[in-house]
Design an enzyme around this catalytic site. Structure first.
Site, PDB file in Angstrom:
ATOM      1  N   ASN A   1       0.803  -1.219   0.000  1.00 28.78           N
ATOM      2  CA  ASN A   1       0.000   0.000   0.000  1.00 28.78           C
ATOM      3  C   ASN A   1       0.838   1.272   0.000  1.00 28.78           C
ATOM      4  O   ASN A   1       0.436   2.288  -0.553  1.00 28.78           O
ATOM      5  CB  ASN A   1      -0.948  -0.003   1.201  1.00 28.78           C
ATOM      6  CG  ASN A   1      -0.293  -0.462   2.476  1.00 28.78           C
ATOM      7  OD1 ASN A   1       0.242  -1.570   2.560  1.00 28.78           O
ATOM      8  ND2 ASN A   1      -0.312   0.384   3.482  1.00 28.78           N
TER       9      ASN A   1
ATOM     10  N   GLN B   1      -4.709  -4.053  -2.156  1.00 27.71           N
ATOM     11  CA  GLN B   1      -4.263  -2.982  -3.057  1.00 27.71           C
ATOM     12  C   GLN B   1      -4.213  -3.397  -4.518  1.00 27.71           C
ATOM     13  O   GLN B   1      -4.136  -2.536  -5.392  1.00 27.71           O
ATOM     14  CB  GLN B   1      -2.889  -2.455  -2.627  1.00 27.71           C
ATOM     15  CG  GLN B   1      -2.915  -1.602  -1.372  1.00 27.71           C
ATOM     16  CD  GLN B   1      -3.657  -0.283  -1.538  1.00 27.71           C
ATOM     17  OE1 GLN B   1      -3.953   0.173  -2.642  1.00 27.71           O
ATOM     18  NE2 GLN B   1      -3.980   0.345  -0.420  1.00 27.71           N
TER      19      GLN B   1
ATOM     20  N   SER C   1     -10.821  -5.594  -0.247  1.00 23.97           N
ATOM     21  CA  SER C   1     -11.617  -4.608   0.478  1.00 23.97           C
ATOM     22  C   SER C   1     -12.367  -3.689  -0.488  1.00 23.97           C
ATOM     23  O   SER C   1     -11.803  -3.236  -1.485  1.00 23.97           O
ATOM     24  CB  SER C   1     -10.698  -3.763   1.369  1.00 23.97           C
ATOM     25  OG  SER C   1     -11.412  -2.672   1.913  1.00 23.97           O
TER      26      SER C   1
ATOM     27  N   HIS D   1     -13.607  -0.516  -0.196  1.00 24.97           N
ATOM     28  CA  HIS D   1     -13.355   0.917  -0.338  1.00 24.97           C
ATOM     29  C   HIS D   1     -12.041   1.241  -1.042  1.00 24.97           C
ATOM     30  O   HIS D   1     -11.747   2.403  -1.304  1.00 24.97           O
ATOM     31  CB  HIS D   1     -13.463   1.645   1.011  1.00 24.97           C
ATOM     32  CG  HIS D   1     -12.299   1.476   1.939  1.00 24.97           C
ATOM     33  ND1 HIS D   1     -11.341   2.445   2.094  1.00 24.97           N
ATOM     34  CD2 HIS D   1     -11.958   0.472   2.771  1.00 24.97           C
ATOM     35  CE1 HIS D   1     -10.457   2.036   2.996  1.00 24.97           C
ATOM     36  NE2 HIS D   1     -10.806   0.837   3.419  1.00 24.97           N
TER      37      HIS D   1
ATOM     38  N   THR E   1     -26.222 -10.930  10.408  1.00 20.90           N
ATOM     39  CA  THR E   1     -27.018 -10.610   9.220  1.00 20.90           C
ATOM     40  C   THR E   1     -26.163  -9.833   8.235  1.00 20.90           C
ATOM     41  O   THR E   1     -25.461  -8.898   8.605  1.00 20.90           O
ATOM     42  CB  THR E   1     -28.272  -9.812   9.631  1.00 20.90           C
ATOM     43  OG1 THR E   1     -29.002 -10.592  10.575  1.00 20.90           O
ATOM     44  CG2 THR E   1     -29.144  -9.501   8.428  1.00 20.90           C
TER      45      THR E   1
ATOM     46  N   CYS F   1       0.972   8.371  11.823  1.00 23.18           N
ATOM     47  CA  CYS F   1       0.827   9.190  13.015  1.00 23.18           C
ATOM     48  C   CYS F   1       0.206   8.339  14.113  1.00 23.18           C
ATOM     49  O   CYS F   1      -0.948   7.964  14.038  1.00 23.18           O
ATOM     50  CB  CYS F   1      -0.055  10.384  12.719  1.00 23.18           C
ATOM     51  SG  CYS F   1       0.037  11.647  13.969  1.00 23.18           S
TER      52      CYS F   1
HETATM   53  C1  LIG Z   1      -6.547  -0.650   3.308  1.00 27.88           C
HETATM   54  C2  LIG Z   1      -5.800  -1.917   3.474  1.00 27.88           C
HETATM   55  C3  LIG Z   1      -6.227  -2.895   4.387  1.00 27.88           C
HETATM   56  C4  LIG Z   1      -7.384  -2.688   5.320  1.00 27.88           C
HETATM   57  O1  LIG Z   1      -8.626  -2.707   4.664  1.00 27.88           O
HETATM   58  P1  LIG Z   1      -9.901  -2.070   5.413  1.00 27.88           P
HETATM   59  O2  LIG Z   1     -11.045  -2.415   4.518  1.00 27.88           O
HETATM   60  O3  LIG Z   1      -9.638  -0.604   5.520  1.00 27.88           O
HETATM   61  O4  LIG Z   1      -9.992  -2.739   6.747  1.00 27.88           O
HETATM   62  C5  LIG Z   1      -5.507  -4.064   4.471  1.00 27.88           C
HETATM   63  N1  LIG Z   1      -4.431  -4.271   3.698  1.00 27.88           N
HETATM   64  C6  LIG Z   1      -3.989  -3.368   2.805  1.00 27.88           C
HETATM   65  C7  LIG Z   1      -2.796  -3.664   1.967  1.00 27.88           C
HETATM   66  C8  LIG Z   1      -4.653  -2.151   2.671  1.00 27.88           C
HETATM   67  O5  LIG Z   1      -4.202  -1.250   1.809  1.00 27.88           O
END
Ligand SMILES: *Cc1c(COP(=O)(O)O)cnc(C)c1O
Length: 389
Positions: free
Chosen positions: A152, A180, A200, A202, A238, A326
């Protein structure tokens, strides 16, 4: 002010088409997928259709190998703890790398307190694990290897297929955090040869709070959340129907646009990288020159505090990220850059630019115009830079 978002590795905006697909399931189609009546059946159908879309994007043989979770972190936790617990009598060694996401690293630290032995493989200066190191670390005690697909922070892509082959030869399960890479580059669970894979929503234009774990059929796994029979008993509760529908749609879109978008973003990324490196002196690339996500470029601006650069860019409407995390108000140098052998100074001067679907040529031009005077100004007051100059 024109705002330019170059932080897509942190999160992505929700695609319009994704929002449209999920909206009915937030309100009107509110059924519980476990209910047998009309509302329930409609919700169940939508969940199973989404499962098929996720399976298609990552080349899973059977949609039943996809388990929805609350996101990438939960998928990573489920993979690691879910394998560690049923194997606790057979062997207690887990192998991972020093550059994993905290969702993997913290889980490994926790497992260490339960008596598991974790080996953290080093990486080279580009952030890659050497397969020979994995080979040497595997023992009869090893129960799981977890190495991320793409990093990431720097975008470096690991030789996962090669690593997974080594694990397989020893009969050891292999997990990869592909949060990623899914949707950005081709990800095929069969070609990679992995048993478990996290993704993931988002990070691929679906909302936050939804993700999935691919579990190859026959992989022994214990649930983290027990209760109802949802997700084959592996993840009770659920279902987040709207989120699941969104993830399914995001995967369908990714399948459609990934190739073209990947090429477009790689061109924009290269223009950004070359533009910065030719106009600003004292800039170095962090990450692999070629084995890298098409969307990511992480650069150290020597003599400049990354945090200061981030804030100045933000004032001009440009959103980027630093190489430091941070925690409790203190800036810790990135564990990824540290593992790659950067000095704390080099690490603290790192900035990550991560591109995505919304970015345009014009935006890259703007950033290339904005950046040099900011860096120059920050260097005027930098003792570190004067020493070098
Ligand atoms: C963002 C990320 C996660 C975590 O995913 P979330 O849906 O935010 O819990 C795990 N691994 C990598 C490499 C990521 O970039």
């Amino acid at each position: 002010m024109q705002r330019i978002y170059l932080d897509h590795n942190a999160t992505t905006p929700v695609d319009e088409e994704v929002l449209e697909a999920m909206a009915p399931f937030v309100q009107k189609q509110f059924g519980n997928p476990s209910s047998l009546h009309h509302w329930g059946r409609e919700a169940r159908r939508a969940v199973e259709q989404a499962r098929e879309e996720v399976a298609l994007l990552i080349g899973a043989e059977d949609p039943a190998e996809i388990f929805f979770t609350s996101g990438g972190s939960e998928a990573d936790n489920l993979a690691l703890k879910g394998v560690a617990f049923p194997y606790w009598k057979q062997g207690k060694q887990i192998i991972t790398s020093q550059v994993e996401h905290p969702a993997v690293l913290s889980t490994c630290r926790l497992l260490e307190t339960y008596g598991y032995r974790v080996t953290y493989l080093p990486v080279d200066r580009y952030g890659q694990v050497d397969p020979a190191d994995l080979e040497a670390a595997l023992t009869p005690e090893t129960i799981l290897v977890s190495i991320m697909h793409a990093n990431n922070e720097v975008g470096t892509i690991q030789p996962v297929a090669e690593l997974a082959t080594l694990a397989k030869e020893k009969g050891v399960l292999f997990h990869t955090d592909a949060v990623q890479s899914v949707g950005k580059i081709p990800v095929d669970v069969k070609a990679l040869g992995v048993d478990l894979l996290s993704l993931s929503g988002h990070k691929l234009y679906a909302p936050k709070g939804i993700g999935a774990l691919y579990v190859r059929k026959g992989t022994p796994l214990w649930p983290l959340i027990s209760g109802g029979h949802q997700e084959g008993g592996l993840r009770a509760g659920t279902e987040n129907v709207a989120g699941i529908v969104a993830l399914g749609k995001a995967c369908a879109i990714a399948r459609r646009v990934m190739k073209q978008e990947g090429e477009r973003l790689a061109r924009l990324r290269d223009r950004l990288q070359e533009g910065i490196c030719t106009t600003i002196p004292g800039v170095s690339l962090n990450g692999h020159p070629t084995q890298r996500l098409p969307t990511t470029v992480n650069l150290s601006f020597h003599g400049v505090e990354g945090e200061a650069l981030l804030i100045h860019l933000d004032l001009q409407g440009v959103a980027v990220s630093t190489g430091s995390a941070c925690s409790s108000g203190r800036l810790e140098p990135s564990h990824v850059l540290e593992a790659m052998g950067l000095t704390p100074e080099e690490s603290k001067s790192a900035i990550r630019f991560s591109l995505g679907r919304g970015n345009t040529e014009e935006e890259i031009t703007s950033v290339l115009d904005l950046l040099p005077p900011i860096v120059e100004q920050l260097r005027l007051t930098s003792l570190l830079w004067e020493e070098k100059a």
